[in-house]
Design an enzyme around this catalytic site. Structure first.
Site, PDB file in Angstrom:
ATOM      1  N   ARG A 159     -63.519  17.854-181.280  1.00 23.65           N
ATOM      2  CA  ARG A 159     -64.357  17.679-182.301  1.00 23.65           C
ATOM      3  C   ARG A 159     -65.361  18.859-182.302  1.00 23.65           C
ATOM      4  O   ARG A 159     -65.739  19.443-181.166  1.00 23.65           O
ATOM      5  CB  ARG A 159     -65.104  16.464-182.520  1.00 23.65           C
TER       6      ARG A 159
ATOM      7  N   HIS B 212     -59.089  23.287-188.525  1.00 24.36           N
ATOM      8  CA  HIS B 212     -58.905  22.110-188.123  1.00 24.36           C
ATOM      9  C   HIS B 212     -57.463  21.462-188.638  1.00 24.36           C
ATOM     10  O   HIS B 212     -57.306  20.549-189.345  1.00 24.36           O
ATOM     11  CB  HIS B 212     -59.913  20.985-188.777  1.00 24.36           C
TER      12      HIS B 212
HETATM   13  P1  NDP Z   1     -57.682   8.670-176.515  1.00 23.29           P
HETATM   14  O1  NDP Z   1     -58.609   7.745-176.916  1.00 23.29           O
HETATM   15  O2  NDP Z   1     -56.180   8.239-176.326  1.00 23.29           O
HETATM   16  O3  NDP Z   1     -58.146   9.420-175.316  1.00 23.29           O
HETATM   17  C1  NDP Z   1     -59.239  10.116-175.005  1.00 23.29           C
HETATM   18  C2  NDP Z   1     -59.381  10.772-173.565  1.00 23.29           C
HETATM   19  O4  NDP Z   1     -60.823  11.195-173.463  1.00 23.29           O
HETATM   20  C3  NDP Z   1     -59.260   9.492-172.546  1.00 23.29           C
HETATM   21  O5  NDP Z   1     -58.446  10.075-171.368  1.00 23.29           O
HETATM   22  C4  NDP Z   1     -60.730   9.273-171.977  1.00 23.29           C
HETATM   23  O6  NDP Z   1     -60.830   8.779-170.689  1.00 23.29           O
HETATM   24  C5  NDP Z   1     -61.197  10.757-172.321  1.00 23.29           C
HETATM   25  N1  NDP Z   1     -62.855  10.583-172.553  1.00 23.29           N
HETATM   26  C6  NDP Z   1     -63.334   9.889-173.109  1.00 23.29           C
HETATM   27  N2  NDP Z   1     -64.785   9.885-173.016  1.00 23.29           N
HETATM   28  C7  NDP Z   1     -64.999  10.584-171.787  1.00 23.29           C
HETATM   29  C8  NDP Z   1     -65.963  10.910-171.026  1.00 23.29           C
HETATM   30  N3  NDP Z   1     -67.090  10.618-171.500  1.00 23.29           N
HETATM   31  N4  NDP Z   1     -65.748  11.627-169.980  1.00 23.29           N
HETATM   32  C9  NDP Z   1     -64.451  12.063-169.597  1.00 23.29           C
HETATM   33  N5  NDP Z   1     -63.436  11.658-170.184  1.00 23.29           N
HETATM   34  C10 NDP Z   1     -63.593  11.013-171.545  1.00 23.29           C
HETATM   35  O7  NDP Z   1     -57.706   9.819-177.866  1.00 23.29           O
HETATM   36  P2  NDP Z   1     -56.653  10.982-178.303  1.00 23.29           P
HETATM   37  O8  NDP Z   1     -55.905  11.491-177.081  1.00 23.29           O
HETATM   38  O9  NDP Z   1     -55.642  10.027-179.199  1.00 23.29           O
HETATM   39  O10 NDP Z   1     -57.512  12.063-179.091  1.00 23.29           O
HETATM   40  C11 NDP Z   1     -58.733  12.629-178.672  1.00 23.29           C
HETATM   41  C12 NDP Z   1     -59.357  13.329-179.529  1.00 23.29           C
HETATM   42  O11 NDP Z   1     -58.606  14.556-180.226  1.00 23.29           O
HETATM   43  C13 NDP Z   1     -59.698  12.377-180.817  1.00 23.29           C
HETATM   44  O12 NDP Z   1     -60.584  11.651-180.790  1.00 23.29           O
HETATM   45  C14 NDP Z   1     -59.829  13.676-181.857  1.00 23.29           C
HETATM   46  O13 NDP Z   1     -61.441  13.832-181.996  1.00 23.29           O
HETATM   47  C15 NDP Z   1     -59.287  15.003-181.449  1.00 23.29           C
HETATM   48  N6  NDP Z   1     -58.157  15.191-182.271  1.00 23.29           N
HETATM   49  C16 NDP Z   1     -58.177  16.361-182.932  1.00 23.29           C
HETATM   50  C17 NDP Z   1     -57.298  16.976-183.977  1.00 23.29           C
HETATM   51  C18 NDP Z   1     -57.304  18.269-184.465  1.00 23.29           C
HETATM   52  O14 NDP Z   1     -56.613  18.462-185.389  1.00 23.29           O
HETATM   53  N7  NDP Z   1     -58.203  19.121-183.864  1.00 23.29           N
HETATM   54  C19 NDP Z   1     -56.241  16.150-184.200  1.00 23.29           C
HETATM   55  C20 NDP Z   1     -56.213  14.537-183.578  1.00 23.29           C
HETATM   56  C21 NDP Z   1     -57.295  14.131-182.833  1.00 23.29           C
HETATM   57  P3  NDP Z   1     -60.032   7.601-170.265  1.00 23.29           P
HETATM   58  O15 NDP Z   1     -58.627   7.776-170.173  1.00 23.29           O
HETATM   59  O16 NDP Z   1     -60.680   7.225-168.792  1.00 23.29           O
HETATM   60  O17 NDP Z   1     -60.403   6.395-171.228  1.00 23.29           O
HETATM   61  C1  OXD Z   2     -57.693  13.709-186.182  1.00 21.03           C
HETATM   62  C2  OXD Z   2     -57.858  14.892-186.815  1.00 21.03           C
HETATM   63  O1  OXD Z   2     -58.546  12.894-185.692  1.00 21.03           O
HETATM   64  O2  OXD Z   2     -56.931  15.554-187.652  1.00 21.03           O
HETATM   65  O3  OXD Z   2     -56.402  13.001-186.435  1.00 21.03           O
HETATM   66  O4  OXD Z   2     -58.773  15.549-186.428  1.00 21.03           O
END
Ligand code: NDP
Ligand code: OXD
Length: 305
Positions: free
Chosen positions: A220, A268
């Site tokens: 993000r 994005h």
């Molecule tokens: P998940 O919830 O499956 O995974 C999140 C990961 O981030 C986990 O491994 C978690 O750790 C880690 N994490 C969260 N907070 C912290 C922290 N404070 N310190 C260290 N690690 C942390 O999310 P997704 O993989 O499904 O998606 C991730 C993000 O990708 C979404 O939230 C979105 O913002 C972004 N995204 C962007 C898109 C785009 O088009 N640019 C499309 C889709 C998603 P733990 O495993 O320990 O819980």
């Molecule tokens: C999502 C994105 O969060 O598109 O899926 O950013």
């Protein structure tokens, strides 16, 4: 109740009519009887969400991220779920692979050279001599690590809790961050945006990377301190960046990233919810809830993701 892109809404309404005729499907702003709305699937929630739909049970984000919702305003009985669409995962795997290869093979520098009619090879190294560090080892991060390992890169990952992934050096929490960053030639951010991760891509973080490292920002916009990225690029601490997300989307025409020679900017599009697989994921989750099973992708109120 569906509130997002109308074309996808029309396709989903058709699917619901064919496969789940017992679930009436409304597309915003045609809300029908607001008191009958139990499930909302949305990218941006409407104002006064909980007053408007007093019998809401679950809010489904149409995307993987949920930072557009104010979880602290959710009544205790209403759940928030993120979208677990295999189409999003595939999209992110493709995007991060593209960005990593572009940085690994110096594409930003070669695009500049082309514009300036300079024909000059830069020194190159094989993938196994390049370490890619993945911030976020969730649904998306884990899928990306597998693909990058397959291409021969050395891969390390960082998450909140400890993980074990074959062939990936894993680090966790504040204590693991410094060691993690010290070995990342290419840093890829796929974290969710929470209070703990806001502004994490800042000069302090960049200074802990090896000089000349590169960045892929695909989580993000709120993760990135934009002016500190510009400084790190100017002083050589970072060599280049691929940026998919910004705090202000779309950026104004005057935004410095548009024509920055060391930045590749995309609007994005790293990963998008797919019509077919996204609808299946939503429908499965509603059926799970109706049959009393736990839903998939429920957001934890404490961690915010
Ligand atoms: P998940 O919830 O499956 O995974 C999140 C990961 O981030 C986990 O491994 C978690 O750790 C880690 N994490 C969260 N907070 C912290 C922290 N404070 N310190 C260290 N690690 C942390 O999310 P997704 O993989 O499904 O998606 C991730 C993000 O990708 C979404 O939230 C979105 O913002 C972004 N995204 C962007 C898109 C785009 O088009 N640019 C499309 C889709 C998603 P733990 O495993 O320990 O819980
Ligand atoms: C999502 C994105 O969060 O598109 O899926 O950013």
């Amino acid at each position: 109740m569906y509130k997002s892109d109308p074309a996808r809404g029309a396709a989903w309404r058709k699917r619901f009519a064919e496969e789940a005729a017992d679930i009436p499907f409304h597309i915003w702003p045609d809300v029908g009887d607001p008191a009958a709305v139990e499930y909302l699937v949305a990218w941006q929630p409407p104002d006064d969400l909980f007053q408007r739909f007093p019998n809401l049970r679950i809010v489904f984000s149409i995307g993987a991220g949920v930072d557009q919702f104010s979880l602290e305003e959710f009544p205790p009985a209403v759940k928030l779920a993120r979208m677990l669409d295999p189409g999003i995962t595939q999209g992110m795997v493709e995007y991060v692979t593209m960005a990593t290869l572009a940085l690994h093979r110096d594409l930003p520098a070669y695009l500049c050279a082309q514009r300036e009619r300079r024909w000059r090879a830069l020194p190159s190294k094989p993938a196994h001599e390049r370490t890619v560090g993945i911030m976020g080892l969730g649904n998306l991060g884990r899928a990306v690590t597998a693909q990058l390992r397959g291409l021969g890169f050395a891969v390390r990952g960082w998450s909140r809790s400890a993980h074990e992934i074959e062939g990936v050096r894993c680090y966790a929490g504040h204590v693991g961050l410094q060691k993690f960053l010290a070995g990342c030639d290419i840093l890829v951010c796929m974290l969710p945006l929470t209070a703990a991760t806001t502004g994490i891509l800042c000069s302090k973080t960049f200074a802990l990377l090896p000089p000349g490292a590169t960045l892929v920002a695909a989580g993000r916009g709120g993760h990135l301190v934009e002016e500190e990225l510009l400084s790190a690029l100017a002083d050589g601490q970072l060599a280049a960046a691929v940026i998919d997300v910004l705090s202000d989307e779309p950026p104004p025409p005057t935004h410095p990233f548009w024509d920055h020679p060391q930045i590749m900017l995309t609007p994005h599009i790293a990963a998008t919810t797919q019509v077919d697989t996204g609808c299946s994921a939503l429908l499965d989750n509603i059926r799970r809830h109706q049959s009393g099973q736990p839903i998939l992708g429920e957001v934890n109120r404490l961690s915010g993701y």
